[in-house]
Design an enzyme around this catalytic site. Sequence first.
Site, mmCIF file in Angstrom:
data_model
loop_
_atom_site.group_PDB
_atom_site.id
_atom_site.type_symbol
_atom_site.label_atom_id
_atom_site.label_comp_id
_atom_site.label_asym_id
_atom_site.label_seq_id
_atom_site.Cartn_x
_atom_site.Cartn_y
_atom_site.Cartn_z
ATOM 1 C CB VAL A 34 -37.388 -57.246 -27.925
ATOM 2 C CG1 VAL A 34 -38.405 -56.922 -27.151
ATOM 3 C CG2 VAL A 34 -37.177 -56.824 -29.144
ATOM 4 C CB SER A 36 -31.892 -58.197 -23.370
ATOM 5 O OG SER A 36 -31.311 -57.211 -24.492
ATOM 6 N N GLY A 37 -32.194 -56.219 -21.453
ATOM 7 C CA GLY A 37 -31.979 -55.077 -20.280
ATOM 8 C C GLY A 37 -31.068 -54.146 -20.310
ATOM 9 C CE1 TYR A 74 -43.540 -54.477 -31.203
ATOM 10 C CE2 TYR A 74 -42.823 -56.477 -32.430
ATOM 11 C CZ TYR A 74 -42.491 -55.442 -31.778
ATOM 12 O OH TYR A 74 -41.801 -56.288 -31.478
ATOM 13 C CD GLU A 108 -32.390 -48.586 -25.551
ATOM 14 O OE1 GLU A 108 -32.893 -47.577 -24.654
ATOM 15 O OE2 GLU A 108 -33.153 -50.119 -24.990
ATOM 16 N NE ARG A 167 -34.576 -59.323 -17.206
ATOM 17 C CZ ARG A 167 -32.862 -59.906 -17.497
ATOM 18 N NH1 ARG A 167 -33.299 -59.223 -18.852
ATOM 19 N NH2 ARG A 167 -32.640 -60.394 -16.813
ATOM 20 C CB ILE A 168 -40.934 -59.076 -22.705
ATOM 21 C CG1 ILE A 168 -40.029 -58.464 -23.557
ATOM 22 C CG2 ILE A 168 -42.494 -58.677 -23.910
ATOM 23 C CD1 ILE A 168 -39.521 -59.064 -24.937
ATOM 24 C CE LYS A 170 -42.463 -61.405 -13.921
ATOM 25 N NZ LYS A 170 -40.679 -62.279 -12.464
HETATM 26 N N1 LIG Z 1 -31.761 -57.881 -15.263
HETATM 27 C C1 LIG Z 1 -33.027 -57.992 -15.217
HETATM 28 N N2 LIG Z 1 -33.851 -59.112 -14.236
HETATM 29 C C2 LIG Z 1 -34.836 -58.390 -13.765
HETATM 30 N N3 LIG Z 1 -35.566 -57.854 -14.222
HETATM 31 C C3 LIG Z 1 -34.578 -57.205 -15.094
HETATM 32 C C4 LIG Z 1 -33.285 -57.129 -15.258
HETATM 33 N N4 LIG Z 1 -33.330 -56.069 -16.897
HETATM 34 C C5 LIG Z 1 -33.991 -55.746 -16.878
HETATM 35 N N5 LIG Z 1 -35.430 -55.790 -16.133
HETATM 36 C C6 LIG Z 1 -36.391 -55.603 -16.394
HETATM 37 O O1 LIG Z 1 -37.041 -55.809 -17.671
HETATM 38 C C7 LIG Z 1 -37.818 -55.008 -18.578
HETATM 39 C C8 LIG Z 1 -36.771 -54.694 -20.060
HETATM 40 O O2 LIG Z 1 -35.789 -53.918 -19.475
HETATM 41 P P1 LIG Z 1 -35.614 -52.967 -20.501
HETATM 42 O O3 LIG Z 1 -33.924 -52.282 -19.870
HETATM 43 O O4 LIG Z 1 -37.027 -52.393 -20.914
HETATM 44 O O5 LIG Z 1 -35.087 -53.573 -21.445
HETATM 45 P P2 LIG Z 1 -35.043 -53.233 -23.469
HETATM 46 O O6 LIG Z 1 -34.193 -52.320 -22.985
HETATM 47 O O7 LIG Z 1 -33.569 -54.059 -23.867
HETATM 48 O O8 LIG Z 1 -35.770 -53.695 -23.859
HETATM 49 C C9 LIG Z 1 -38.073 -53.831 -17.551
HETATM 50 O O9 LIG Z 1 -39.280 -53.777 -17.057
HETATM 51 C C10 LIG Z 1 -37.342 -54.386 -16.701
HETATM 52 O O10 LIG Z 1 -37.416 -53.599 -15.471
HETATM 53 N N1 LIG Z 2 -38.885 -54.569 -36.320
HETATM 54 C C1 LIG Z 2 -38.294 -54.312 -35.552
HETATM 55 N N2 LIG Z 2 -38.313 -53.332 -34.010
HETATM 56 C C2 LIG Z 2 -37.253 -53.152 -33.997
HETATM 57 C C3 LIG Z 2 -36.767 -52.670 -34.429
HETATM 58 N N3 LIG Z 2 -35.683 -51.804 -33.294
HETATM 59 C C4 LIG Z 2 -36.194 -52.393 -32.121
HETATM 60 N N4 LIG Z 2 -37.817 -52.837 -32.332
HETATM 61 C C5 LIG Z 2 -38.594 -52.710 -31.474
HETATM 62 C C6 LIG Z 2 -38.505 -54.142 -30.153
HETATM 63 C C7 LIG Z 2 -39.305 -53.509 -29.133
HETATM 64 O O1 LIG Z 2 -40.851 -54.163 -29.294
HETATM 65 C C8 LIG Z 2 -39.103 -52.508 -29.377
HETATM 66 C C9 LIG Z 2 -37.882 -51.574 -28.431
HETATM 67 O O2 LIG Z 2 -36.870 -52.565 -28.526
HETATM 68 P P1 LIG Z 2 -36.233 -52.865 -26.903
HETATM 69 O O3 LIG Z 2 -35.549 -53.754 -27.421
HETATM 70 O O4 LIG Z 2 -35.550 -51.933 -26.215
HETATM 71 O O5 LIG Z 2 -37.826 -53.449 -25.966
HETATM 72 O O6 LIG Z 2 -39.155 -51.642 -30.423
HETATM 73 C C10 LIG Z 2 -36.051 -52.507 -35.472
HETATM 74 O O7 LIG Z 2 -35.165 -52.123 -36.005
HETATM 75 N N5 LIG Z 2 -37.194 -53.263 -35.886
#
Ligand SMILES: Nc1ncnc2c1ncn2[C@@H]1O[C@H](COP(=O)(O)OP(=O)(O)O)[C@@H](O)[C@H]1O
Ligand SMILES: Nc1nc2c(ncn2[C@H]2C[C@H](O)[C@@H](COP(=O)(O)O)O2)c(=O)[nH]1
Length: 241
Positions: A34, A36-37, A74, A108, A167-168, A170
């Site tokens: 979660v 990770s970007g 959650y 994704e 990151r989360i 923020k």
């Molecule tokens: N390489 C990075 N460096 C700093 N902040 C980042 C980076 N990649 C993403 N973020 C920030 O971190 C948060 C999570 O990024 P996001 O792309 O939504 O991740 P995910 O889709 O894996 O949950 C967002 O606020 C995004 O702007």
């Molecule tokens: N319990 C689960 N949570 C999940 C799953 N796939 C995504 N998620 C959650 C995690 C984050 O709170 C949110 C979006 O995911 P990002 O990594 O894009 O921030 O959804 C799942 O299969 N099970």
Amino acid sequence: MSSLRKLIPTIANSMASAKTDFIRPFTVIVEGNVGSGKTTFLNHFNKYDNVGVYTEPIEMWRNCNGYNLLELMYKDPKKWSFTFQSYVQLTMLRQHTRLTKYPVKLMERSVYSARYCFVEKMERDQLMAAPAIAVIDEWFKFITENENVGVDLIVYLRTSPEVVYDRILKRNRSEERTIAFDYFKSLHEIHEDWLYHKTLHKVPAPVIVLNADLDQSVIGEEYEKYEEQILNKLPVQAHVY
Ligand SMILES: Nc1ncnc2c1ncn2[C@@H]1O[C@H](COP(=O)(O)OP(=O)(O)O)[C@@H](O)[C@H]1O
Ligand SMILES: Nc1nc2c(ncn2[C@H]2C[C@H](O)[C@@H](COP(=O)(O)O)O2)c(=O)[nH]1
């Protein structure tokens, strides 16, 4: 013979031909903890006109006929994990089987990380009873044996738990405000065992590992290192690290 019965062979044939006409594009799943970007990574590839980008259907999880299943999960994971994972599995199946005109499909996450990472985590935390896990698993096996959810490449956005936690915080997504650091640490270890050490569950395609701890200001260079493989312009070398 009624006119309907005359139609049956025609319908059957058209369904059969539709099935055989479905050509799965070069499918890349983007996996990672979660925060990770993944969404940021997908946005980088939106600029290419031969790539279909499919972000996670999180808005469907936040509004399933008016219910915010993500928030329910959650807030009370013991009660809602099965409901949430059932819907995640359905929505991810839809993503896998969505037809696209593009020769490359970038998704994704996947049905694989839902089962191998998140259901795995719920099982370890005893948030889902064994019968519930058995049902999720039977659906997963049926889907992966019978539906065209094959993947050709996995992009693993490898991060450290401390970085994603920052990151989360923020990003400040309302449903995620109560999640403790240890949840992300444990999910990190599960991703590492699945995609890096490959000691946990089946890995359905070759894995490319990116250093996703890099800051946004420089991570574009990391993405560009692998663009040709991700765009299917180069043969994928298995186990690229
Ligand atoms: N390489 C990075 N460096 C700093 N902040 C980042 C980076 N990649 C993403 N973020 C920030 O971190 C948060 C999570 O990024 P996001 O792309 O939504 O991740 P995910 O889709 O894996 O949950 C967002 O606020 C995004 O702007
Ligand atoms: N319990 C689960 N949570 C999940 C799953 N796939 C995504 N998620 C959650 C995690 C984050 O709170 C949110 C979006 O995911 P990002 O990594 O894009 O921030 O959804 C799942 O299969 N099970």
